[in-house]
Design a protein around this motif. Structure first.
Motif, mmCIF file in Angstrom:
data_model
loop_
_atom_site.group_PDB
_atom_site.id
_atom_site.type_symbol
_atom_site.label_atom_id
_atom_site.label_comp_id
_atom_site.label_asym_id
_atom_site.label_seq_id
_atom_site.Cartn_x
_atom_site.Cartn_y
_atom_site.Cartn_z
ATOM 1 N N PHE A 1 0.875 -1.168 0.000
ATOM 2 C CA PHE A 1 0.000 0.000 0.000
ATOM 3 C C PHE A 1 0.907 1.210 0.000
ATOM 4 N N THR A 2 0.889 1.976 -1.104
ATOM 5 C CA THR A 2 1.873 3.047 -1.295
ATOM 6 C C THR A 2 1.323 4.438 -1.039
ATOM 7 N N ASN A 3 -0.008 4.619 -1.223
ATOM 8 C CA ASN A 3 -0.573 5.945 -1.008
ATOM 9 C C ASN A 3 -2.092 5.853 -0.995
ATOM 10 N N TRP A 4 -2.737 6.856 -0.396
ATOM 11 C CA TRP A 4 -4.197 6.916 -0.364
ATOM 12 C C TRP A 4 -4.745 7.028 -1.793
ATOM 13 N N LYS A 5 -5.927 6.422 -2.011
ATOM 14 C CA LYS A 5 -6.609 6.469 -3.308
ATOM 15 C C LYS A 5 -5.724 5.927 -4.432
ATOM 16 N N THR A 6 -4.871 4.976 -4.089
ATOM 17 C CA THR A 6 -3.918 4.424 -5.055
ATOM 18 C C THR A 6 -3.938 2.902 -4.968
ATOM 19 N N PHE A 7 -4.062 2.249 -6.120
ATOM 20 C CA PHE A 7 -4.084 0.792 -6.133
ATOM 21 C C PHE A 7 -2.720 0.261 -5.688
ATOM 22 N N PRO A 8 -2.683 -0.834 -4.920
ATOM 23 C CA PRO A 8 -1.396 -1.347 -4.428
ATOM 24 C C PRO A 8 -0.482 -1.831 -5.551
ATOM 25 N N GLU A 9 0.796 -2.014 -5.194
ATOM 26 C CA GLU A 9 1.810 -2.457 -6.141
ATOM 27 C C GLU A 9 2.538 -3.675 -5.584
ATOM 28 N N ILE A 10 3.050 -4.500 -6.469
ATOM 29 C CA ILE A 10 3.971 -5.564 -6.069
ATOM 30 C C ILE A 10 5.385 -5.014 -6.170
ATOM 31 N N LYS A 11 6.106 -5.054 -5.055
ATOM 32 C CA LYS A 11 7.462 -4.509 -5.016
ATOM 33 C C LYS A 11 8.434 -5.538 -4.465
ATOM 34 N N ASP A 12 9.702 -5.337 -4.765
ATOM 35 C CA ASP A 12 10.774 -6.098 -4.128
ATOM 36 C C ASP A 12 11.198 -5.362 -2.861
ATOM 37 N N VAL A 13 11.102 -6.044 -1.725
ATOM 38 C CA VAL A 13 11.504 -5.455 -0.449
ATOM 39 C C VAL A 13 12.438 -6.432 0.258
ATOM 40 N N GLU A 14 13.142 -5.926 1.247
ATOM 41 C CA GLU A 14 14.085 -6.761 1.984
ATOM 42 C C GLU A 14 13.341 -7.760 2.862
ATOM 43 N N ARG A 15 13.817 -8.973 2.901
ATOM 44 C CA ARG A 15 13.226 -9.983 3.786
ATOM 45 C C ARG A 15 13.431 -9.555 5.232
ATOM 46 N N PRO A 16 12.360 -9.572 6.043
ATOM 47 C CA PRO A 16 12.483 -9.075 7.414
ATOM 48 C C PRO A 16 13.217 -10.056 8.321
ATOM 49 N N THR A 17 13.682 -9.535 9.440
ATOM 50 C CA THR A 17 14.370 -10.338 10.459
ATOM 51 C C THR A 17 13.604 -10.229 11.770
ATOM 52 N N PRO A 18 13.317 -11.340 12.427
ATOM 53 C CA PRO A 18 12.549 -11.262 13.673
ATOM 54 C C PRO A 18 13.373 -10.664 14.809
ATOM 55 N N GLY A 19 12.726 -9.795 15.575
ATOM 56 C CA GLY A 19 13.368 -9.219 16.742
ATOM 57 C C GLY A 19 13.074 -10.059 17.979
ATOM 58 N N PRO A 20 13.452 -9.583 19.162
ATOM 59 C CA PRO A 20 13.163 -10.309 20.402
ATOM 60 C C PRO A 20 11.665 -10.562 20.555
#
Length: 349
Positions: free
Chosen positions: A6-25
């Motif tokens: 979800f990139t902005n209001w009134k805007t259809f979502p996009e498929i993006k490449d993002v960094e794989r997350p790392t679990p915290g404590p």
């Protein structure tokens, strides 16, 4: 990794490449099995804007998806008792964790919601419409050997009707009782199944779509088509006394008014749909001691019960599965009214 953002209001979502997350404590990394596409997501990117009070908690950018399931991939610091490869449902809401509501597992009613940074996963914080998802270990509900892809939608579409039904059990206990389900989308269909599994009540279901009513009939409901004479036909099925518990999964003015017309004395109307319909109430037309209330999502304890109903075969959501590269099609089909039941994105299918 791929993620639906979800990139902005009134805007259809996009498929993006993002960094794989790392679990915290205290957190766990899940390999996402399924992520449900919900009308609430559509409201966020299509209807909402920055002027709404709720926008402070939902402001972009983040990954959508608040109906999630997955397999444990990695444990964060301090997490024990969980094993890699196990399948879990994800309880989506995240409250402050230390108020009375959160202490009973009802993060949706967190007493400190106004100061929380987000509402939950996929609701201000990165959700599960991605290949991997980080969640608090506390928010995991075990699925055992059950299908996690199909089960993913139960974290909202199952939890929400279950919580409403559970709170109405006083009206449904015993013989000769009746329940009415208004609106037979994904939540309404599961509500019919739950009412048949949890009560002895006659379950009446109503909608304007013939295919939706046919599906509800297969689950054991007596169906009434919407339109002229709808309330009279419902009252006739109850012998004129009215419905003991009404569940409105739409929430527009006509559906709430229908509920008011058919509810019995000492009955209960629960509005679950968030369309925001406004109605009038007065002492002389409201049946004595009939309740009109609303509910939102449910508790993590409720989700444990929902998972058990699914594992035992009492409920079965109707889902259409999309691979990650077709995730935006899931939302397009949802917007266009082409989804019967629930759309699920399965990144690793």
């Amino acid at each position: 990794m791929k993620a639906v953002r979800f990139t902005n209001w009134k805007t259809f979502p996009e498929i993006k490449d993002v960094e794989r997350p790392t679990p915290g404590p205290g957190e766990v990394l899940l390999k996402v099995a399924g992520a449900g596409a919900c009308h609430s997501d559509v409201a966020i990117f299509q209807d909402y804007d920055a002027d709404l009070p709720v926008a402070n908690f939902l402001k972009p950018e983040y990954t959508l998806g608040h109906e999630n399931s997955g397999w444990i991939e990695e444990l964060g610091e301090g997490v024990s008792g969980l094993n890699k490869g196990e399948a879990y449902l994800v309880y989506g809401p995240i409250g402050c964790g230390h108020c009375r509501a959160c202490s009973r597992g009802q993060d949706t009613y967190c007493e400190n919601a106004a100061t929380n940074p987000y509402m939950g996963m996929g609701l201000g914080r990165d959700g599960g419409m991605a290949e991997y998802l980080v969640v608090p270990a506390r928010n995991l509900v075990p699925l055992g050997d059950a299908d996690p892809v199909e089960a993913s939608v139960l974290s909202d579409a199952g939890l929400t009707p279950y919580h409403a039904i559970k709170l109405a059990m006083r009206q449904l206990e015993g013989g000769g009782k009746s329940a009415l389900v208004i609106g037979l989308g994904g939540l309404g269909q599961i509500a019919v199944q739950m009412l048949k599994a949890m009560t002895a009540a006659t379950v009446i279901a109503t909608d304007t779509k013939a295919d939706a009513m046919a599906l509800a009939a297969e689950s054991g409901a007596v169906t009434v088509e919407g339109g002229e004479g709808q309330a009279d036909r419902i009252l006739e099925l109850t012998g004129g006394r009215g419905v003991d518990a009404v569940f409105d999964f739409v929430g527009v003015k006509p559906t709430v008014e229908l509920a008011q017309r058919v509810v019995a004395r000492q009955g209960r109307i629960t509005v679950i749909g968030i369309a925001g319909g406004q109605v009038t109430w007065d002492f002389y037309t409201n049946p004595y001691e009939a309740e009109l209330t609303n509910t939102y999502w449910g508790t993590i304890e409720d989700l444990w019960d929902v998972a058990a109903l699914y594992r035992d075969g009492h409920i079965r959501p109707q889902v259409k599965v999309y691979p990650m590269d077709q995730a935006l099609d899931a939302y397009r089909d949802l917007v266009d009214g082409k989804v019967s039941g629930r759309a699920v994105v399965a990144p690793h299918a």
